[in-house]
Scaffold this motif. Structure first.
Motif, mmCIF file in Angstrom:
data_model
loop_
_atom_site.group_PDB
_atom_site.id
_atom_site.type_symbol
_atom_site.label_atom_id
_atom_site.label_comp_id
_atom_site.label_asym_id
_atom_site.label_seq_id
_atom_site.Cartn_x
_atom_site.Cartn_y
_atom_site.Cartn_z
ATOM 1 N N GLY A 274 -0.633 -0.105 24.957
ATOM 2 C CA GLY A 274 -1.442 0.854 25.686
ATOM 3 C C GLY A 274 -1.926 0.261 26.999
ATOM 4 N N ALA A 275 -2.075 1.108 27.984
ATOM 5 C CA ALA A 275 -2.527 0.639 29.304
ATOM 6 C C ALA A 275 -3.552 1.609 29.864
ATOM 7 C CB ALA A 275 -1.340 0.517 30.258
ATOM 8 N N ALA A 276 -4.573 1.048 30.532
ATOM 9 C CA ALA A 276 -5.564 1.842 31.251
ATOM 10 C C ALA A 276 -5.944 1.055 32.496
ATOM 11 C CB ALA A 276 -6.784 2.117 30.386
ATOM 12 N N LYS A 277 -5.686 1.612 33.651
ATOM 13 C CA LYS A 277 -5.867 0.931 34.927
ATOM 14 C C LYS A 277 -5.146 -0.410 34.909
ATOM 15 C CE LYS A 277 -9.629 3.540 36.749
ATOM 16 N NZ LYS A 277 -10.804 3.545 37.600
ATOM 17 N N ASP A 278 -5.848 -1.503 35.077
ATOM 18 C CA ASP A 278 -5.174 -2.802 35.125
ATOM 19 C C ASP A 278 -5.167 -3.513 33.778
ATOM 20 O OD1 ASP A 278 -4.697 -2.467 37.803
ATOM 21 O OD2 ASP A 278 -6.587 -3.429 38.398
ATOM 22 N N LEU A 279 -5.677 -2.840 32.767
ATOM 23 C CA LEU A 279 -5.774 -3.475 31.462
ATOM 24 C C LEU A 279 -4.654 -2.989 30.537
ATOM 25 C CD1 LEU A 279 -9.630 -3.216 30.859
ATOM 26 C CD2 LEU A 279 -8.323 -5.124 31.835
ATOM 27 N N SER A 280 -4.289 -3.817 29.565
ATOM 28 C CA SER A 280 -3.274 -3.432 28.572
ATOM 29 C C SER A 280 -3.642 -4.047 27.232
ATOM 30 C CB SER A 280 -1.887 -3.892 28.997
ATOM 31 O OG SER A 280 -1.795 -5.305 29.029
ATOM 32 N N ALA A 281 -3.107 -3.444 26.161
ATOM 33 C CA ALA A 281 -3.351 -3.928 24.801
ATOM 34 C C ALA A 281 -2.133 -3.621 23.956
ATOM 35 C CB ALA A 281 -4.600 -3.268 24.210
ATOM 36 N N ALA A 282 -1.955 -4.354 22.860
ATOM 37 C CA ALA A 282 -0.814 -4.151 21.953
ATOM 38 C C ALA A 282 -1.328 -3.936 20.541
ATOM 39 C CB ALA A 282 0.121 -5.354 21.987
ATOM 40 N N ALA A 283 -0.562 -3.154 19.768
ATOM 41 C CA ALA A 283 -0.910 -2.905 18.367
ATOM 42 C C ALA A 283 0.373 -2.853 17.547
ATOM 43 C CB ALA A 283 -1.681 -1.597 18.217
ATOM 44 N N GLY A 284 0.396 -3.587 16.430
ATOM 45 C CA GLY A 284 1.529 -3.538 15.512
ATOM 46 C C GLY A 284 1.146 -2.786 14.252
ATOM 47 N N ALA A 285 2.081 -1.997 13.713
ATOM 48 C CA ALA A 285 1.797 -1.217 12.508
ATOM 49 C C ALA A 285 3.060 -1.113 11.672
ATOM 50 C CB ALA A 285 1.281 0.174 12.873
ATOM 51 N N ILE A 286 2.879 -1.023 10.357
ATOM 52 C CA ILE A 286 3.994 -0.883 9.429
ATOM 53 C C ILE A 286 3.822 0.409 8.649
ATOM 54 C CG2 ILE A 286 2.809 -2.209 7.624
ATOM 55 C CD1 ILE A 286 5.521 -3.235 6.697
ATOM 56 N N VAL A 287 4.936 1.023 8.281
ATOM 57 C CA VAL A 287 4.886 2.297 7.571
ATOM 58 C C VAL A 287 4.481 2.067 6.119
ATOM 59 C CG1 VAL A 287 6.691 3.279 9.035
ATOM 60 C CG2 VAL A 287 7.302 2.212 6.866
ATOM 61 N N GLY A 288 4.008 3.119 5.474
ATOM 62 C CA GLY A 288 3.753 3.172 4.034
ATOM 63 C C GLY A 288 3.901 4.621 3.616
ATOM 64 N N CYS A 289 4.725 4.882 2.605
ATOM 65 C CA CYS A 289 5.077 6.277 2.305
ATOM 66 C C CYS A 289 4.192 6.904 1.248
ATOM 67 C CB CYS A 289 6.537 6.377 1.882
ATOM 68 S SG CYS A 289 6.904 5.574 0.309
ATOM 69 N N LEU A 290 3.177 6.165 0.774
ATOM 70 C CA LEU A 290 2.275 6.676 -0.253
ATOM 71 C C LEU A 290 3.071 7.182 -1.457
ATOM 72 C CD1 LEU A 290 -0.404 8.417 2.006
ATOM 73 C CD2 LEU A 290 -0.620 6.276 0.738
ATOM 74 N N GLY A 291 3.066 8.502 -1.741
ATOM 75 C CA GLY A 291 3.720 9.020 -2.940
ATOM 76 C C GLY A 291 5.060 9.673 -2.710
ATOM 77 N N ALA A 292 5.626 9.543 -1.532
ATOM 78 C CA ALA A 292 6.909 10.199 -1.231
ATOM 79 C C ALA A 292 8.058 9.300 -1.679
ATOM 80 C CB ALA A 292 7.017 10.494 0.263
ATOM 81 N N ASP A 293 8.433 9.417 -2.967
ATOM 82 C CA ASP A 293 9.517 8.586 -3.468
ATOM 83 C C ASP A 293 10.546 9.442 -4.202
ATOM 84 O OD1 ASP A 293 8.056 9.268 -5.692
ATOM 85 O OD2 ASP A 293 7.778 7.233 -6.419
ATOM 86 N N TYR A 294 11.721 8.877 -4.414
ATOM 87 C CA TYR A 294 12.854 9.621 -4.974
ATOM 88 C C TYR A 294 13.647 8.714 -5.918
ATOM 89 C CZ TYR A 294 11.776 12.317 -0.748
ATOM 90 O OH TYR A 294 11.136 13.010 0.235
ATOM 91 N N THR A 295 14.589 9.330 -6.618
ATOM 92 C CA THR A 295 15.515 8.600 -7.471
ATOM 93 C C THR A 295 16.925 8.769 -6.917
ATOM 94 O OG1 THR A 295 14.129 8.979 -9.404
ATOM 95 C CG2 THR A 295 16.411 8.361 -9.826
ATOM 96 N N ALA A 296 17.693 7.694 -6.917
ATOM 97 C CA ALA A 296 19.065 7.755 -6.413
ATOM 98 C C ALA A 296 19.842 8.828 -7.168
ATOM 99 C CB ALA A 296 19.745 6.395 -6.567
ATOM 100 N N ALA A 297 20.540 9.678 -6.422
ATOM 101 C CA ALA A 297 21.219 10.809 -7.047
ATOM 102 C C ALA A 297 22.362 11.293 -6.164
ATOM 103 C CB ALA A 297 20.233 11.956 -7.294
ATOM 104 N N ILE A 298 23.247 12.074 -6.794
ATOM 105 C CA ILE A 298 24.294 12.818 -6.076
ATOM 106 C C ILE A 298 24.053 14.281 -6.427
ATOM 107 C CG2 ILE A 298 26.774 13.077 -5.670
ATOM 108 C CD1 ILE A 298 27.201 10.311 -6.787
ATOM 109 N N PRO A 299 23.080 14.914 -5.774
ATOM 110 C CA PRO A 299 22.623 16.233 -6.231
ATOM 111 C C PRO A 299 23.661 17.338 -6.135
ATOM 112 C CG PRO A 299 21.633 15.657 -4.126
ATOM 113 C CD PRO A 299 22.320 14.438 -4.611
#
Length: 646
Positions: A274-299
């Motif tokens: 992120g940048a504002a005027k002459d300043l800048s900052a960085a942020a790192g984040a990782i995903v997390g899917c909470l309850g959105a999961d599946y089983t391997a299948a050939i539907p």
């Protein structure tokens, strides 16, 4: 204080005021700078975290061509793949590869490689295109701006806002070995051919991390090596049960490069600037899917079931009102003299021989002893039984004595044994064995019963028709006087009848790949709940309503030109039919077996061929049901003789 001293104090005071003012301004500006940096970092953190949140569902890549054929059942009507559904595509390709590895044919292995390539090999794959979109600073910057702009940075300036530095945006591959959002049901693992033993799962799982379905999650960013495939398969760690969260720059930077040998697997972590005027900052984040999961299948997987057609017959069969099938009660019927001696009809050859010898001895003046018993003698006197008499065991319209003997026979027994024209019978759905049985019953309507091996009617030649479909019946049971004795059966009846229980296990395994959360009862209801008539082609698949089913109509996604890529597995059961299915007591109205001998012995052969398929074009296998008959235990040996009519 003199004037000179007063001037010095004033000068010192002014200097102090100036220094204090400068220091106050400096501390004000420094405080504002610190506060502005904090505001900018907060805005950047919010924007970076939103990038990780939104990355699960945006961007999406559109499936095209063969991708839709393979993976269209995983994406609904949108036909788009995002980070949440990407692992489902990898999971389907994994199952295809496992099936192909077990089949071991070059075509199956090639098809599995194609499925994997569509998902994660090269920049044009699904994973490649999704990775490109997730790495786009301008595209992902929109998610950043949505929340970063809502965080005030007024200490930097009243009109200041936080913007995304697209050129500095980075992606990362964190938490290698952590859980993807895909688990697998062990019932989906293929069986070794000819056994009920499953192949082992060669991927890594997070053993302490199970889904609500009690299955282990497959690890992400770990290469899976499936024998014979030669393609990298890797899932994305989306960490079910966890929410997206910020990570330290050190942790992010340590995972900024994609691990080797994983194909074009997408990233799961993002660094935003992120940048504002002459300043800048960085942020790192990782995903997390909470309850959105599946089983391997050939539907969209499906299995084709085909049952061969039947043969037809049209003719006349005997019945118990036909005099040809009526055996005289125990005794002798003596018919009129036709000029060459009286004729006798008998079922008691011993008594007949005794009277013949007695009469011959009496005529020659030899000692005769007491006369044989007269019990069971009908018609003329037994004294008329001479050496020229002919012994008949059955009334036969082909014999010239028939017309002479029939009226007295009927009068003697008080019965109405007529020369029945027989029972008309036709069928267009007979198994080969049923067709031979019908030929025997029809021949018995007209065959001569005179015990004369030179008579062409003494033996009947039958021809076994070609292969037919398969119906359900008991090999060891006698089916008397019923030409079409078998009935359409279910898979759970027909497969064991042909000795193909292992094939039923493989079909069930493929059904679990269509619907991993299926219950054993649901699978059994398909295997045992629908009969498969001869001539039918049926399909097993998961309906749009989510239930496993078998129908005569193919689902819309079936490619009728698809060919299974595995080797056929043939299983069969051979059995003797004599006096059971064919030439059984009562056939054609006979009081016992119509014919005493069959040369050579007629055998039946129930057959099942299962040709497995990897899942290429969604085809998981074909089952072919068939039946053959043959003489001498050789299916297809089609000429046999039934002789010595009762």
């Amino acid at each position: 204080m003199n004037r000179k001293e007063k001037g010095a104090v004033l000068t010192l005071s002014l200097a102090f005021i100036i220094v204090f003012t400068l220091l106050a301004g400096f501390f004000f500006l420094f405080g504002k700078l610190i506060g502005g940096n904090r505001e900018l970092q907060n805005a950047t953190d919010a924007g970076g975290l939103n990038v990780a949140k939104q990355a699960l569902k945006r961007p999406k890549v559109k499936l095209t061509g063969l991708e839709q054929t393979y993976f269209g059942g995983l994406t609904g009507t949108s036909q788009e793949v995002d980070l949440l559904t990407y692992n489902r595509c990898v999971g389907q390709a994994m199952l295809v590869a496992m099936n192909a590895s077990t089949e071991g044919t070059p075509r199956a292995l090639s098809n599995a490689q194609q499925a994997i390539d569509l998902v994660c090999t090269g920049n044009n794959s699904i994973g490649g295109r999704l990775s490109t979109s997730l790495a786009s600073g301008s595209d992902m910057g929109q998610h950043f701006a949505h929340l970063a702009s809502a965080n005030l940075v007024r200490m930097i300036g009243a009109d200041s806002s936080t913007s995304h530095m697209d050129s500095k945006y980075e992606t990362g591959y964190m938490k290698a070995g952590a859980a993807s959002n895909l688990d697998y049901n062990p019932n989906c693992l293929p069986l070794y051919p000819g056994t009920n033993k499953r192949i082992p799962f060669v991927g890594n799982v997070v053993t302490n991390k199970q889904s609500g379905r009690k299955f282990n999650y497959i690890s992400g960013y770990v290469n899976m090596n499936i024998q014979g495939i030669g393609r990298p398969i890797s899932f994305v760690p989306l960490r079910p049960g966890s929410a997206p969260h910020l990570v330290s720059m050190d942790d992010f930077n340590a995972a900024a490069k994609r691990p080797g040998n994983l194909g074009t697997v997408p990233p799961n972590a993002f660094k935003a600037f992120g940048a504002a005027k002459d300043l800048s900052a960085a942020a790192g984040a990782i995903v997390g899917c909470l309850g959105a999961d599946y089983t391997a299948a050939i539907p969209r997987g499906y299995i084709v079931i085909s049952n061969g057609g039947g043969h037809s017959f049209s003719g006349t069969l005997g019945d118990n009102q036909n005099i040809f099938a009526q055996e005289l009660n125990t005794g002798i019927f003596v018919g009129p003299n036709d000029g060459s001696g009286n004729r006798a009809y008998t079922t008691n050859p011993t008594l007949y021989s005794q009277w013949l010898t007695y009469n011959q001895n009496l005529a020659a003046g030899k000692p005769t002893g007491p006369a044989p018993s007269s019990q069971g003698i009908y018609g003329a006197s037994p004294s008329s039984i001479k050496s020229g008499a002919t012994m008949l065991t059955y009334m036969d319209a082909g014999n010239p004595l028939y017309a002479q003997m029939l009226p007295k026979f009927q009068a003697t027994y008080g019965a109405k044994y007529l020369n029945s024209p027989g029972v008309p019978f036709s069928s267009n759905s007979q198994m080969a064995i049923e067709n031979v049985k019908t030929q025997v019953m029809a021949a018995f309507q007209h065959v001569k019963r005179v015990h004369d091996p030179t008579d062409p009617w003494y033996s009947v030649t039958t021809n076994v028709p070609g292969p037919t479909g398969l119906e359900y019946f008991n090999h060891s049971q006698a089916y008397s006087n019923i030409p079409d004795f078998a009935k359409p059966g279910t898979l759970s009846q027909l497969l064991p009848q042909a000795g193909a229980n292992n094939i039923m296990d493989q079909i069930a395994q493929r059904m679990y790949q269509m619907k991993p959360d299926a219950t054993a009862a649901e699978i059994n209801s398909v295997l045992s709940g629908r009969v498969i008539p001869m001539g039918a082609v049926m399909y097993i698949y998961k309906s749009l309503a989510g239930t496993l089913t078998m129908t005569t109509t193919a689902p819309t996604w079936v490619n009728i030109n698809a060919v299974p890529d595995g080797n056929p597995q043939f299983m069969h059961q051979t059995y003797s039919t004599l006096y059971r299915s064919v030439d059984a007591a009562g056939d054609g109205g006979a009081p016992v077996y119509p014919y005493m001998h069959s040369s050579p012995v007629l055998y039946g052969d129930d057959q099942v061929t299962f040709t497995p398929s990897s899942g290429h074009n969604n085809l998981l296998g074909e089952v072919s049901l068939s039946h053959q008959a043959g003489f001498g235990g050789v299916p297809g040996a089609n000429v046999g003789v039934f002789s010595d009519p009762n």
